[in-house]
Design an enzyme around this catalytic site. Structure first.
Site, PDB file in Angstrom:
ATOM      1  N   ARG A 103       6.843 -17.180  -9.543  1.00  0.00           N
ATOM      2  CA  ARG A 103       7.051 -15.979 -10.364  1.00  0.00           C
ATOM      3  C   ARG A 103       8.120 -15.064  -9.784  1.00  0.00           C
ATOM      4  O   ARG A 103       8.247 -13.905 -10.182  1.00  0.00           O
ATOM      5  CB  ARG A 103       5.714 -15.221 -10.495  1.00  0.00           C
ATOM      6  CG  ARG A 103       4.702 -15.996 -11.332  1.00  0.00           C
ATOM      7  CD  ARG A 103       3.278 -15.565 -11.101  1.00  0.00           C
ATOM      8  NE  ARG A 103       2.354 -16.309 -11.963  1.00  0.00           N
ATOM      9  CZ  ARG A 103       1.948 -17.572 -11.709  1.00  0.00           C
ATOM     10  NH1 ARG A 103       2.356 -18.194 -10.622  1.00  0.00           N
ATOM     11  NH2 ARG A 103       1.119 -18.181 -12.548  1.00  0.00           N
ATOM     12  N   GLU A 156      -4.613 -14.277   2.401  1.00  0.00           N
ATOM     13  CA  GLU A 156      -4.012 -13.767   3.623  1.00  0.00           C
ATOM     14  C   GLU A 156      -4.717 -12.493   4.062  1.00  0.00           C
ATOM     15  O   GLU A 156      -4.557 -12.054   5.183  1.00  0.00           O
ATOM     16  CB  GLU A 156      -2.520 -13.484   3.417  1.00  0.00           C
ATOM     17  CG  GLU A 156      -1.700 -14.746   3.328  1.00  0.00           C
ATOM     18  CD  GLU A 156      -0.206 -14.454   3.292  1.00  0.00           C
ATOM     19  OE1 GLU A 156       0.185 -13.308   3.491  1.00  0.00           O
ATOM     20  OE2 GLU A 156       0.533 -15.415   3.047  1.00  0.00           O
ATOM     21  N   HIS A 160      -8.220  -7.559   2.320  1.00  0.00           N
ATOM     22  CA  HIS A 160      -7.877  -6.241   1.796  1.00  0.00           C
ATOM     23  C   HIS A 160      -7.157  -6.332   0.457  1.00  0.00           C
ATOM     24  O   HIS A 160      -6.814  -5.308  -0.112  1.00  0.00           O
ATOM     25  CB  HIS A 160      -6.965  -5.501   2.773  1.00  0.00           C
ATOM     26  CG  HIS A 160      -7.600  -5.210   4.083  1.00  0.00           C
ATOM     27  ND1 HIS A 160      -8.850  -4.673   4.191  1.00  0.00           N
ATOM     28  CD2 HIS A 160      -7.141  -5.361   5.345  1.00  0.00           C
ATOM     29  CE1 HIS A 160      -9.145  -4.514   5.472  1.00  0.00           C
ATOM     30  NE2 HIS A 160      -8.140  -4.935   6.191  1.00  0.00           N
ATOM     31  N   VAL A 205       1.111  -9.143  -2.952  1.00  0.00           N
ATOM     32  CA  VAL A 205      -0.118  -9.177  -2.156  1.00  0.00           C
ATOM     33  C   VAL A 205      -0.781 -10.529  -2.405  1.00  0.00           C
ATOM     34  O   VAL A 205      -1.240 -10.811  -3.520  1.00  0.00           O
ATOM     35  CB  VAL A 205      -1.070  -8.029  -2.539  1.00  0.00           C
ATOM     36  CG1 VAL A 205      -2.288  -8.042  -1.625  1.00  0.00           C
ATOM     37  CG2 VAL A 205      -0.355  -6.684  -2.459  1.00  0.00           C
ATOM     38  N   ILE A 206      -0.795 -11.370  -1.373  1.00  0.00           N
ATOM     39  CA  ILE A 206      -1.294 -12.733  -1.524  1.00  0.00           C
ATOM     40  C   ILE A 206      -2.752 -12.801  -1.097  1.00  0.00           C
ATOM     41  O   ILE A 206      -3.086 -12.451   0.043  1.00  0.00           O
ATOM     42  CB  ILE A 206      -0.442 -13.726  -0.716  1.00  0.00           C
ATOM     43  CG1 ILE A 206       1.010 -13.663  -1.206  1.00  0.00           C
ATOM     44  CG2 ILE A 206      -0.997 -15.146  -0.855  1.00  0.00           C
ATOM     45  CD1 ILE A 206       1.969 -14.538  -0.428  1.00  0.00           C
ATOM     46  N   PHE A 216       0.824  -1.213   0.000  1.00  0.00           N
ATOM     47  CA  PHE A 216       0.000   0.000   0.000  1.00  0.00           C
ATOM     48  C   PHE A 216       0.855   1.259   0.000  1.00  0.00           C
ATOM     49  O   PHE A 216       0.439   2.298  -0.525  1.00  0.00           O
ATOM     50  CB  PHE A 216      -0.946   0.006   1.213  1.00  0.00           C
ATOM     51  CG  PHE A 216      -1.979   1.084   1.151  1.00  0.00           C
ATOM     52  CD1 PHE A 216      -3.098   0.944   0.344  1.00  0.00           C
ATOM     53  CD2 PHE A 216      -1.828   2.250   1.885  1.00  0.00           C
ATOM     54  CE1 PHE A 216      -4.043   1.951   0.266  1.00  0.00           C
ATOM     55  CE2 PHE A 216      -2.774   3.258   1.822  1.00  0.00           C
ATOM     56  CZ  PHE A 216      -3.878   3.116   1.001  1.00  0.00           C
ATOM     57  N   GLU A 217       2.054   1.169   0.551  1.00  0.00           N
ATOM     58  CA  GLU A 217       2.944   2.326   0.636  1.00  0.00           C
ATOM     59  C   GLU A 217       3.762   2.535  -0.647  1.00  0.00           C
ATOM     60  O   GLU A 217       4.535   3.502  -0.751  1.00  0.00           O
ATOM     61  CB  GLU A 217       3.900   2.185   1.826  1.00  0.00           C
ATOM     62  CG  GLU A 217       3.262   2.442   3.180  1.00  0.00           C
ATOM     63  CD  GLU A 217       2.303   1.357   3.614  1.00  0.00           C
ATOM     64  OE1 GLU A 217       2.650   0.167   3.490  1.00  0.00           O
ATOM     65  OE2 GLU A 217       1.172   1.689   4.046  1.00  0.00           O
TER      66      GLU A 217
HETATM   67  N1  RBF Z   1       1.040  -5.687   2.227  1.00  0.00           N
HETATM   68  C1  RBF Z   1       1.603  -6.417   1.252  1.00  0.00           C
HETATM   69  O1  RBF Z   1       2.516  -5.936   0.574  1.00  0.00           O
HETATM   70  N2  RBF Z   1       1.155  -7.698   0.981  1.00  0.00           N
HETATM   71  C2  RBF Z   1       0.133  -8.282   1.670  1.00  0.00           C
HETATM   72  O2  RBF Z   1      -0.199  -9.439   1.377  1.00  0.00           O
HETATM   73  C3  RBF Z   1      -0.487  -7.521   2.702  1.00  0.00           C
HETATM   74  N3  RBF Z   1      -1.507  -8.058   3.421  1.00  0.00           N
HETATM   75  C4  RBF Z   1      -2.110  -7.288   4.376  1.00  0.00           C
HETATM   76  C5  RBF Z   1      -3.182  -7.789   5.105  1.00  0.00           C
HETATM   77  C6  RBF Z   1      -3.830  -7.008   6.049  1.00  0.00           C
HETATM   78  C7  RBF Z   1      -4.998  -7.580   6.799  1.00  0.00           C
HETATM   79  C8  RBF Z   1      -3.377  -5.691   6.289  1.00  0.00           C
HETATM   80  C9  RBF Z   1      -4.073  -4.806   7.304  1.00  0.00           C
HETATM   81  C10 RBF Z   1      -2.314  -5.190   5.611  1.00  0.00           C
HETATM   82  C11 RBF Z   1      -1.652  -5.974   4.650  1.00  0.00           C
HETATM   83  N4  RBF Z   1      -0.561  -5.485   3.952  1.00  0.00           N
HETATM   84  C12 RBF Z   1       0.020  -6.213   2.967  1.00  0.00           C
HETATM   85  C13 RBF Z   1       0.086  -4.211   4.370  1.00  0.00           C
HETATM   86  C14 RBF Z   1      -0.377  -2.992   3.597  1.00  0.00           C
HETATM   87  O3  RBF Z   1       0.192  -2.979   2.300  1.00  0.00           O
HETATM   88  C15 RBF Z   1       0.102  -1.731   4.355  1.00  0.00           C
HETATM   89  O4  RBF Z   1       1.485  -1.789   4.571  1.00  0.00           O
HETATM   90  C16 RBF Z   1      -0.589  -1.560   5.706  1.00  0.00           C
HETATM   91  O5  RBF Z   1      -1.974  -1.682   5.580  1.00  0.00           O
HETATM   92  C17 RBF Z   1      -0.252  -0.179   6.313  1.00  0.00           C
HETATM   93  O6  RBF Z   1      -0.706   0.837   5.449  1.00  0.00           O
END
Ligand code: RBF
Length: 159
Positions: free
Chosen positions: A136, A94, A97, A90-91, A66-67
């Site tokens: 991948r 898990e 979101h 992003v899996i 997200f960042e």
């Molecule tokens: N960030 C990822 O890069 N990959 C993920 O699979 C991932 N899963 C997340 C699952 C949850 C429930 C949450 C709350 C965040 C996840 N994030 C993941 C982190 C997200 O990208 C970010 O860093 C945080 O939400 C803080 O803004």
């Protein structure tokens, strides 16, 4: 070719631009770092292989995918940066979101690229399982990091 069968490390390399003076920033999400570390290594290796100088490639970490948009914007706005490669994984399963994160990053990176008129590359894996991600990230389907770096190089050729 469907993405399930495409090897991410095999590409057409005709007519690539000279990138020996180009400066790259690779922004890497720390979530799923086993995967994103391997994607980074692929991107870094590919940039070097096609002519980038080691001193012109900078790695920056952000906490999660997200960042990546904000992290990419910080560097894309710098006059001496030519291209940004955003790396994440992003899996699904898990997190509920995952769709929100994937869409937000896709839109965010697009906005940054258009705002600063520079390549900002979506090097984000969005698999259903960790195994699909590993396949991948240097596994049987190649490495999306290689593909992301090659995409940056090709997009620099448009300028
Ligand atoms: N960030 C990822 O890069 N990959 C993920 O699979 C991932 N899963 C997340 C699952 C949850 C429930 C949450 C709350 C965040 C996840 N994030 C993941 C982190 C997200 O990208 C970010 O860093 C945080 O939400 C803080 O803004």
């Amino acid at each position: 070719m469907s993405s399930a069968h495409k090897n991410l490390s095999v590409f057409n390399t005709e007519g690539l631009p000279d990138i020996s003076a180009k400066k790259f920033v690779i922004v890497v999400a720390e979530w799923n770092d086993e995967v994103t570390g391997a994607l980074y290594e692929g991107a870094h290796k590919t940039l070097l292989e096609y002519g980038a100088k080691p001193e012109n490639i900078r790695r920056v970490n952000v906490p999660g995918s997200f960042e990546l948009s904000f992290g990419s914007q910080v560097y894309a706005q710098k006059p001496d940066v030519d291209a940004v490669i955003a790396i994440g994984c992003v899996i699904q399963g898990e997190t509920k979101h995952n769709d929100y994160i994937n869409h937000a990053v896709a839109h965010g990176l697009t906005d940054v690229a258009l705002k600063y008129n520079k390549p900002v590359i979506f090097g984000v894996l969005t698999p259903n399982t960790l195994q699909q991600a590993l396949d991948r990230a240097g596994g049987i389907h190649g490495n999306k990091g290689d593909e992301a770096a090659m995409t940056a190089i090709k997009m620099l050729g448009l300028q």
